[in-house]
Design an enzyme around this catalytic site. Sequence first.
Site, PDB file in Angstrom:
ATOM      1  N   CYS A  26       0.726  -1.235  -0.005  1.00 49.48           N
ATOM      2  CA  CYS A  26       0.052  -0.037   0.027  1.00 49.48           C
ATOM      3  C   CYS A  26       0.796   1.343   0.054  1.00 49.48           C
ATOM      4  O   CYS A  26       1.485   1.705   0.853  1.00 49.48           O
ATOM      5  CB  CYS A  26      -0.892  -0.112   1.102  1.00 49.48           C
ATOM      6  SG  CYS A  26      -1.706   1.653   1.576  1.00 49.48           S
ATOM      7  N   CYS A  51       0.087   3.656   2.838  1.00 46.37           N
ATOM      8  CA  CYS A  51       0.422   3.331   3.966  1.00 46.37           C
ATOM      9  C   CYS A  51       1.786   3.792   4.146  1.00 46.37           C
ATOM     10  O   CYS A  51       2.364   4.339   5.263  1.00 46.37           O
ATOM     11  CB  CYS A  51       0.242   1.980   4.154  1.00 46.37           C
ATOM     12  SG  CYS A  51      -1.449   1.167   3.977  1.00 46.37           S
TER      13      CYS A  51
END
Length: 408
Positions: free
Chosen positions: A53, A56
């Site tokens: 991600c 993230c």
Amino acid sequence: MKKLLLFCSLIFAAPTLSAQSGIQFFKGSWKEVQEAARQQQKMIFVDVYTEWCGPCKYMDREIFTDAAVARKYATHFIAYKLDAEKGEGVELSRKYNVGAYPTFLFLNSGGYVVHKVAGEREKNSFIALADAAVQAGADKNNPGNLEKLFADGDRSPRFLRHYLQRLAEADLDNSEVLDAYFKTIPLNVLEDDSTLLFLARHLNGTRSAAAIYLMGHYPQLSDTAKAKVNGRLFEKLVRNGAGLALKEKRLLEYNALAAFGRQLAGLNAGQQAFLNRLDLLYSGLTRDYDLLKKAGYIMAARPFAVAIDSIRSEDKRRYNEIMQPFLTGVRDSTKIPGFAEEKQIIAKVYSREITEQLYTAAQAFAQLPPSENKALADALLWAKRCDALMPGTKPFTDLIKELEQKKK
């Protein structure tokens, strides 16, 4: 000598001090972090992430390391990281209905959610998020407090409706609560539009008897009622439910959910494309080559029809649009780590969209037997178009070799 020792100690201490300037995430099991929260009388902040991600990683790099953010979160929370695809994270992500990354959960020490949001945040917004979570924790009607009442046995219809509303707002799995409410509905109103609409608007998972009942009685809804809930039903039962069932190879469940998705009225192009992608994946698993070819040709038709010059022109337009704030000085690229690498990605945004679809279809066709000459030849053309748009990309060149070998 003492000065040298002091200098060396400062050198080795500096990384430690720097590393501790951000949020300090608790190291231990889920049970242990709950116990720590109880002992310290704090809420739990959970960063649910995956290794792949991008947002993230941005939070890790830019926000969690900020000293002001760290002070705010240390004051109110025990911080914890949860990889949604590993260990305890798999089941906990399902429990808390996490479907996007990053997702930030704010729980009381009993593990009950009081606040939940998805998507990366900038510094000030992330600090404000902590304040919102603290405020939610003080609300007697937060989902965590309501879950405690439910666990203690409250099954009154009024309470259950209120609890379902709060769970839906927080995007949490409410299957157990929905089934409890389902049992309280009098038979004489069970098939009313208003009853079915309420179930549809509060359905947040597939593991409930209420979901089965709703799917079976969906055709009875009026067209007006269907229009109000079709979008939600598609997201919850098809995109989330069928997608996860297929990923986990629960194929009987997948078939039921996908078939229901095709019943939904007024599907838009994006929803139809998603169903077609599911067909492509499902047919590969089950070796249904007729369905595989049908789904693959549908997926590849539009992107393959776009001329290469048009794709490159759109790449340039999108690149200029994205870069405009940096060119005008509104944003400073020097403050973004790895910006040079990101520019390379930005330069071919549309090409990546096109190649993703062509590659997915061509890769699926590579499963076909050698006797499928026409389909394999078309897949080879799609793979070569991918390589023309993004030369030297290894998955594309590998697929070209595989298809050429199969065609011999």
